[in-house]
Design a protein around this motif. Structure first.
Motif, short mmCIF file in Angstrom:
data_model
loop_
_atom_site.label_atom_id
_atom_site.label_comp_id
_atom_site.label_asym_id
_atom_site.label_seq_id
_atom_site.Cartn_x
_atom_site.Cartn_y
_atom_site.Cartn_z
N GLN A 7 0.84 -1.21 0.00
CA GLN A 7 0.00 0.00 0.00
C GLN A 7 0.87 1.25 0.00
O GLN A 7 1.79 1.39 0.80
CB GLN A 7 -0.89 0.00 1.24
N GLN A 8 0.56 2.15 -0.91
CA GLN A 8 1.25 3.44 -0.97
C GLN A 8 0.74 4.33 0.17
O GLN A 8 -0.46 4.44 0.38
CB GLN A 8 0.96 4.14 -2.30
N THR A 10 -0.03 7.97 2.05
CA THR A 10 -0.36 9.32 1.61
C THR A 10 0.87 10.19 1.80
O THR A 10 1.83 9.82 2.47
CB THR A 10 -1.52 9.91 2.44
N GLN A 11 0.82 11.38 1.23
CA GLN A 11 1.94 12.31 1.40
C GLN A 11 2.14 12.65 2.87
O GLN A 11 3.27 12.70 3.35
CB GLN A 11 1.74 13.58 0.58
N MET A 34 6.73 11.95 -3.19
CA MET A 34 5.62 11.07 -3.57
C MET A 34 5.84 10.47 -4.96
O MET A 34 5.52 9.32 -5.19
CB MET A 34 4.28 11.81 -3.50
N GLN A 35 6.42 11.24 -5.87
CA GLN A 35 6.73 10.68 -7.19
C GLN A 35 7.79 9.60 -7.06
O GLN A 35 7.71 8.56 -7.72
CB GLN A 35 7.19 11.77 -8.14
N LEU A 37 8.30 7.66 -4.48
CA LEU A 37 7.66 6.49 -3.90
C LEU A 37 6.79 5.77 -4.93
O LEU A 37 6.80 4.54 -5.00
CB LEU A 37 6.81 6.88 -2.69
N GLN A 38 6.07 6.52 -5.73
CA GLN A 38 5.16 5.92 -6.71
C GLN A 38 5.91 5.19 -7.83
O GLN A 38 5.37 4.28 -8.44
CB GLN A 38 4.22 6.98 -7.28
N HIS A 39 7.15 5.59 -8.08
CA HIS A 39 7.93 4.97 -9.15
C HIS A 39 8.94 3.95 -8.61
O HIS A 39 9.87 3.57 -9.32
CB HIS A 39 8.64 6.04 -9.98
N SER A 40 8.73 3.53 -7.38
CA SER A 40 9.60 2.56 -6.74
C SER A 40 8.78 1.35 -6.35
O SER A 40 7.55 1.38 -6.38
CB SER A 40 10.22 3.17 -5.47
N ARG A 56 12.01 0.93 0.30
CA ARG A 56 11.80 1.37 -1.08
C ARG A 56 12.96 0.88 -1.91
O ARG A 56 14.13 1.04 -1.56
CB ARG A 56 11.74 2.90 -1.11
#
Length: 128
Positions: A7-8, A10-11, A34-35, A37-40, A56
């Motif tokens: 699960q990602q 939140t910021q 956040m970018q 994290l989203q691309h890892s 990560r």
């Protein structure tokens, strides 16, 4: 009981965790946390709805896994959470190489060797 998921956060959750462990470069100097994290690839640790840890990595899914971040809230440290995060990420991405760069502190070296990592010196390598 700690739950481990992909699960990602939140910021606000991510910023609170990075701030709590003193990683200001991620919260003050890098507005794109956040970018990143989203691309890892992520594995997160949760105590109910509270983010208490994360690992990560960056990987091609075949030949290499680079571990970028491993964080656990101070109040939850020394409970095996970091070890479990490390084990789960490495088992999810069993690549040819796992690489990480970290601080040169005795406690850090003890932890990473305890989870099966080896210093590059053991392989007659140099890291850059």
């Amino acid at each position: 009981m700690i739950q481990y998921t992909t699960q990602q956060p939140t910021q606000a959750q991510a910023t609170a965790l990075y701030t709590a462990v003193g990683w200001k470069a991620y919260t003050q100097d890098m507005p794109s946390l956040m970018q990143a994290l989203q691309h890892s690839v992520l594995i997160t640790a949760w105590a109910e709805d509270d983010l208490v840890g994360l690992i990560r990595g960056v990987t091609d899914g075949h030949s290499i896994l680079y571990i970028q971040d491993l964080l656990v809230l101070p109040a939850y440290q020394r409970q095996g959470i970091a070890t479990r995060l490390m084990q789960q990420l490495r088992s999810a991405y069993p690549t040819g190489q796992t690489v990480l760069l970290t601080d040169d502190k005795a406690a850090t070296k003890r932890f990473y060797t305890s989870v099966g990592m080896k210093d590059v010196d053991a392989h007659q390598l140099r890291a850059f």
